[in-house]
Design a protein around this motif. Structure first.
Motif, mmCIF file in Angstrom:
data_model
loop_
_atom_site.group_PDB
_atom_site.id
_atom_site.type_symbol
_atom_site.label_atom_id
_atom_site.label_comp_id
_atom_site.label_asym_id
_atom_site.label_seq_id
_atom_site.Cartn_x
_atom_site.Cartn_y
_atom_site.Cartn_z
ATOM 1 N N ASP A 7 -6.831 1.088 60.832
ATOM 2 C CA ASP A 7 -5.626 0.653 62.220
ATOM 3 C C ASP A 7 -4.980 1.189 61.196
ATOM 4 O OD1 ASP A 7 -7.013 1.017 64.289
ATOM 5 O OD2 ASP A 7 -7.028 -1.543 64.403
ATOM 6 N N ASN A 8 -4.389 0.623 59.698
ATOM 7 C CA ASN A 8 -3.151 0.601 59.486
ATOM 8 C C ASN A 8 -3.382 1.348 58.900
ATOM 9 O OD1 ASN A 8 -2.602 -2.761 59.490
ATOM 10 N ND2 ASN A 8 -4.330 -2.991 57.653
ATOM 11 N N THR A 11 -1.581 3.780 61.497
ATOM 12 C CA THR A 11 0.043 3.822 61.611
ATOM 13 C C THR A 11 1.094 4.649 60.793
ATOM 14 O OG1 THR A 11 -1.366 1.383 62.501
ATOM 15 C CG2 THR A 11 1.330 1.489 61.915
ATOM 16 N N GLN A 15 3.773 6.278 61.819
ATOM 17 C CA GLN A 15 4.797 6.531 61.273
ATOM 18 C C GLN A 15 5.651 7.912 60.487
ATOM 19 O OE1 GLN A 15 7.006 3.868 62.356
ATOM 20 N NE2 GLN A 15 8.455 4.623 61.741
ATOM 21 N N ILE A 65 1.537 2.626 67.654
ATOM 22 C CA ILE A 65 1.620 2.733 66.657
ATOM 23 C C ILE A 65 1.605 1.458 67.280
ATOM 24 C CG2 ILE A 65 3.627 1.437 65.200
ATOM 25 C CD1 ILE A 65 4.093 4.619 64.676
ATOM 26 N N GLY A 70 0.602 -2.310 65.171
ATOM 27 C CA GLY A 70 2.357 -2.165 64.589
ATOM 28 C C GLY A 70 4.010 -2.019 65.207
ATOM 29 N N THR A 128 -5.264 9.214 68.103
ATOM 30 C CA THR A 128 -4.783 9.284 66.761
ATOM 31 C C THR A 128 -4.513 10.558 66.699
ATOM 32 O OG1 THR A 128 -4.523 6.688 66.108
ATOM 33 C CG2 THR A 128 -3.452 8.811 64.663
#
Length: 150
Positions: A7-8, A11, A15, A65, A70, A128
């Protein structure tokens, strides 16, 4: 890799894309207001459509996000510090200048998104990856339209 790590990564990819898409939307609107030349009207109208397309992508990226936990950031400070796009010249733009900027900008957005898509982690997050693939498709089509106007 854990779910949180994935997920990070997603994100971070989103971003990076959001920053350049938001900046490009701002540049397209600026060019829309300041373009002048023999082919003013079709370029002016196309820049308006381009802005709408980019804003819709920015919204989708930001919402993904947030979905991943996030905090989307397209503040002006963030855009000026982290955008990978070249600045748009201030003031009057010939149709050629506006089209050249809108050829280069989408190319850069597509390159950033494609680099993230090649990341091994994207295979574990099809949502994503789908957003970034759609972004690439649409900005490359817009890049083609910019070239077709020249």
């Amino acid at each position: 890799m854990t779910s949180t790590q994935l997920d990070n990564l997603a994100t971070a990819a989103l971003q990076d894309a959001l920053i350049d898409v938001a900046e490009l939307a701002s540049q397209a609107r600026q060019a829309h207001w300041n373009v002048r030349g023999a082919t003013f009207l079709p370029v002016h109208r196309w820049l308006d459509e381009l802005t709408g397309t980019l804003r819709a992508h920015a919204d989708a990226l930001a919402e993904r996000i947030a979905t991943l936990g996030g905090w989307p950031d397209a503040c002006s400070e963030t855009l000026s510090e982290r955008s990978t796009l070249e600045s748009l010249p201030f003031g009057r733009l010939t149709t050629g200048q506006a089209l050249a900027a809108m050829d280069a900008g989408p190319g850069r957005v597509a390159a950033v998104a494609a680099a993230w898509l090649r990341s091994p982690a994207m295979g574990d997050d099809p949502v994503t990856a789908d957003l970034l693939t759609g972004l690439c498709r649409d900005v490359q089509a817009q890049q083609w339209l910019a070239r077709a106007h020249q």
